[in-house]
Design a protein around this motif. Structure first.
Motif, mmCIF file in Angstrom:
data_model
loop_
_atom_site.group_PDB
_atom_site.id
_atom_site.type_symbol
_atom_site.label_atom_id
_atom_site.label_comp_id
_atom_site.label_asym_id
_atom_site.label_seq_id
_atom_site.Cartn_x
_atom_site.Cartn_y
_atom_site.Cartn_z
ATOM 1 N N ASP A 9 0.823 -1.216 0.000
ATOM 2 C CA ASP A 9 0.000 0.000 0.000
ATOM 3 C C ASP A 9 0.856 1.264 0.000
ATOM 4 O OD1 ASP A 9 0.709 -0.773 2.678
ATOM 5 O OD2 ASP A 9 -0.777 0.633 3.461
ATOM 6 N N ILE A 10 1.977 1.231 0.697
ATOM 7 C CA ILE A 10 2.881 2.390 0.716
ATOM 8 C C ILE A 10 3.565 2.526 -0.636
ATOM 9 C CG2 ILE A 10 4.934 3.392 1.795
ATOM 10 C CD1 ILE A 10 2.411 3.358 3.583
ATOM 11 N N GLU A 11 3.963 1.419 -1.206
ATOM 12 C CA GLU A 11 4.566 1.437 -2.546
ATOM 13 C C GLU A 11 3.599 2.042 -3.563
ATOM 14 O OE1 GLU A 11 7.628 0.699 -5.318
ATOM 15 O OE2 GLU A 11 7.741 0.094 -3.223
ATOM 16 N N ALA A 12 2.331 1.672 -3.469
ATOM 17 C CA ALA A 12 1.318 2.207 -4.391
ATOM 18 C C ALA A 12 1.148 3.704 -4.194
ATOM 19 C CB ALA A 12 -0.009 1.482 -4.185
ATOM 20 N N ARG A 13 1.140 4.143 -2.959
ATOM 21 C CA ARG A 13 1.017 5.589 -2.701
ATOM 22 C C ARG A 13 2.212 6.340 -3.252
ATOM 23 N NH1 ARG A 13 0.031 6.299 3.523
ATOM 24 N NH2 ARG A 13 0.153 8.481 2.916
ATOM 25 N N LEU A 14 3.402 5.782 -3.053
ATOM 26 C CA LEU A 14 4.618 6.407 -3.560
ATOM 27 C C LEU A 14 4.622 6.437 -5.088
ATOM 28 C CD1 LEU A 14 7.289 7.680 -2.732
ATOM 29 C CD2 LEU A 14 8.267 5.386 -2.598
ATOM 30 N N ASP A 15 4.202 5.349 -5.701
ATOM 31 C CA ASP A 15 4.078 5.314 -7.163
ATOM 32 C C ASP A 15 3.143 6.408 -7.664
ATOM 33 O OD1 ASP A 15 5.764 3.149 -7.705
ATOM 34 O OD2 ASP A 15 4.138 1.681 -7.525
ATOM 35 N N GLU A 16 2.007 6.537 -7.002
ATOM 36 C CA GLU A 16 1.010 7.534 -7.422
ATOM 37 C C GLU A 16 1.537 8.950 -7.243
ATOM 38 O OE1 GLU A 16 -2.781 8.895 -8.847
ATOM 39 O OE2 GLU A 16 -1.523 7.131 -9.137
ATOM 40 N N LEU A 17 2.187 9.218 -6.116
ATOM 41 C CA LEU A 17 2.750 10.546 -5.885
ATOM 42 C C LEU A 17 3.795 10.873 -6.948
ATOM 43 C CD1 LEU A 17 2.971 13.071 -4.093
ATOM 44 C CD2 LEU A 17 4.662 11.809 -2.727
ATOM 45 N N ALA A 18 4.661 9.918 -7.232
ATOM 46 C CA ALA A 18 5.692 10.135 -8.258
ATOM 47 C C ALA A 18 5.054 10.388 -9.617
ATOM 48 C CB ALA A 18 6.629 8.931 -8.311
ATOM 49 N N LEU A 20 2.007 11.570 -10.269
ATOM 50 C CA LEU A 20 1.287 12.847 -10.288
ATOM 51 C C LEU A 20 2.208 14.056 -10.352
ATOM 52 C CD1 LEU A 20 -1.495 12.131 -7.641
ATOM 53 C CD2 LEU A 20 -1.804 12.407 -10.117
ATOM 54 N N THR A 21 3.374 13.942 -9.760
ATOM 55 C CA THR A 21 4.271 15.093 -9.660
ATOM 56 C C THR A 21 5.405 15.084 -10.672
ATOM 57 O OG1 THR A 21 5.665 13.991 -8.032
ATOM 58 C CG2 THR A 21 3.816 15.311 -7.188
ATOM 59 N N GLY A 22 5.613 13.942 -11.333
ATOM 60 C CA GLY A 22 6.714 13.856 -12.284
ATOM 61 C C GLY A 22 8.078 13.716 -11.626
ATOM 62 N N ARG A 23 8.091 13.462 -10.349
ATOM 63 C CA ARG A 23 9.355 13.231 -9.637
ATOM 64 C C ARG A 23 9.536 11.736 -9.436
ATOM 65 N NH1 ARG A 23 11.855 17.738 -7.272
ATOM 66 N NH2 ARG A 23 10.543 19.583 -7.190
ATOM 67 N N LYS A 25 10.429 8.164 -7.419
ATOM 68 C CA LYS A 25 10.186 7.593 -6.096
ATOM 69 C C LYS A 25 11.417 7.793 -5.212
ATOM 70 C CE LYS A 25 9.002 3.454 -7.405
ATOM 71 N NZ LYS A 25 8.529 2.051 -7.350
ATOM 72 N N SER A 26 12.592 7.722 -5.796
ATOM 73 C CA SER A 26 13.828 7.938 -5.038
ATOM 74 C C SER A 26 13.879 9.339 -4.438
ATOM 75 C CB SER A 26 15.051 7.726 -5.930
ATOM 76 O OG SER A 26 15.151 6.382 -6.299
ATOM 77 N N TYR A 27 13.389 10.312 -5.209
ATOM 78 C CA TYR A 27 13.351 11.685 -4.699
ATOM 79 C C TYR A 27 12.544 11.741 -3.409
ATOM 80 C CZ TYR A 27 11.912 16.518 -4.120
ATOM 81 O OH TYR A 27 11.656 17.759 -3.588
ATOM 82 N N TYR A 28 11.366 11.138 -3.407
ATOM 83 C CA TYR A 28 10.505 11.192 -2.228
ATOM 84 C C TYR A 28 11.043 10.356 -1.080
ATOM 85 C CZ TYR A 28 7.261 13.968 -4.840
ATOM 86 O OH TYR A 28 6.704 14.990 -5.562
ATOM 87 N N ALA A 29 11.673 9.237 -1.373
ATOM 88 C CA ALA A 29 12.295 8.436 -0.318
ATOM 89 C C ALA A 29 13.423 9.231 0.335
ATOM 90 C CB ALA A 29 12.814 7.129 -0.892
ATOM 91 N N ARG A 30 14.217 9.897 -0.489
ATOM 92 C CA ARG A 30 15.315 10.725 0.028
ATOM 93 C C ARG A 30 14.773 11.859 0.883
ATOM 94 N NH1 ARG A 30 18.185 15.349 -1.209
ATOM 95 N NH2 ARG A 30 20.433 15.211 -0.909
ATOM 96 N N GLU A 31 13.751 12.537 0.419
ATOM 97 C CA GLU A 31 13.148 13.637 1.177
ATOM 98 C C GLU A 31 12.617 13.153 2.529
ATOM 99 O OE1 GLU A 31 12.982 17.089 0.479
ATOM 100 O OE2 GLU A 31 14.551 16.341 -0.863
ATOM 101 N N ALA A 32 11.967 12.004 2.534
ATOM 102 C CA ALA A 32 11.422 11.465 3.781
ATOM 103 C C ALA A 32 12.546 11.151 4.764
ATOM 104 C CB ALA A 32 10.586 10.219 3.495
ATOM 105 N N ILE A 33 13.619 10.557 4.279
ATOM 106 C CA ILE A 33 14.745 10.232 5.148
ATOM 107 C C ILE A 33 15.385 11.500 5.696
ATOM 108 C CG2 ILE A 33 17.080 9.263 5.181
ATOM 109 C CD1 ILE A 33 15.978 7.120 3.187
#
Length: 74
Positions: A9-18, A20-23, A25-33
Motif C-alpha cells: 500500500d505504501i509502494e502504491a502511494r509512492l508510485d502515485e505521488l511520483a 502525479l508530480t513527475g518526480r 520515487k527515489s526523490y521522495y524516499a530521500r526527502e522522507a529520510i
C-alpha cells in the motif's frame, strides 16, 4: 546505494505521488529520510538514555537546572 522494501500500500502511494508530480520515487524516499532522520536519531538517543537511567548507570538532571544552565529560567 540503498534498497527498500515497502508494504504494497505504501509502494502504491509512492508510485502515485511520483506519477502525479513527475518526480522519482527515489526523490521522495530521500526527502522522507532527510526530513525524519534527526527525529529518529533523537528517539534512539532518548531510548538509550532511558535504559541507562533504568540500569542505574546515569542520573537524571532536574529541569530547573537545565533551564538555568541555558538561560531559560526567566
Amino acid at each position: 546505494m540503498l534498497a527498500l522494501r515497502l508494504p504494497p500500500d505504501i509502494e502504491a502511494r509512492l508510485d502515485e505521488l511520483a506519477r502525479l508530480t513527475g518526480r522519482s520515487k527515489s526523490y521522495y524516499a530521500r526527502e522522507a529520510i532527510l526530513t525524519h532522520l534527526d527525529d529518529l536519531e533523537d528517539i534512539y538517543l532518548a531510548q538509550e538514555r532511558l535504559e541507562s537511567l533504568r540500569r542505574g548507570e546515569s542520573d537524571s538532571v532536574p529541569l530547573s537546572q537545565v533551564m538555568k544552565q541555558y538561560g531559560l529560567d526567566d
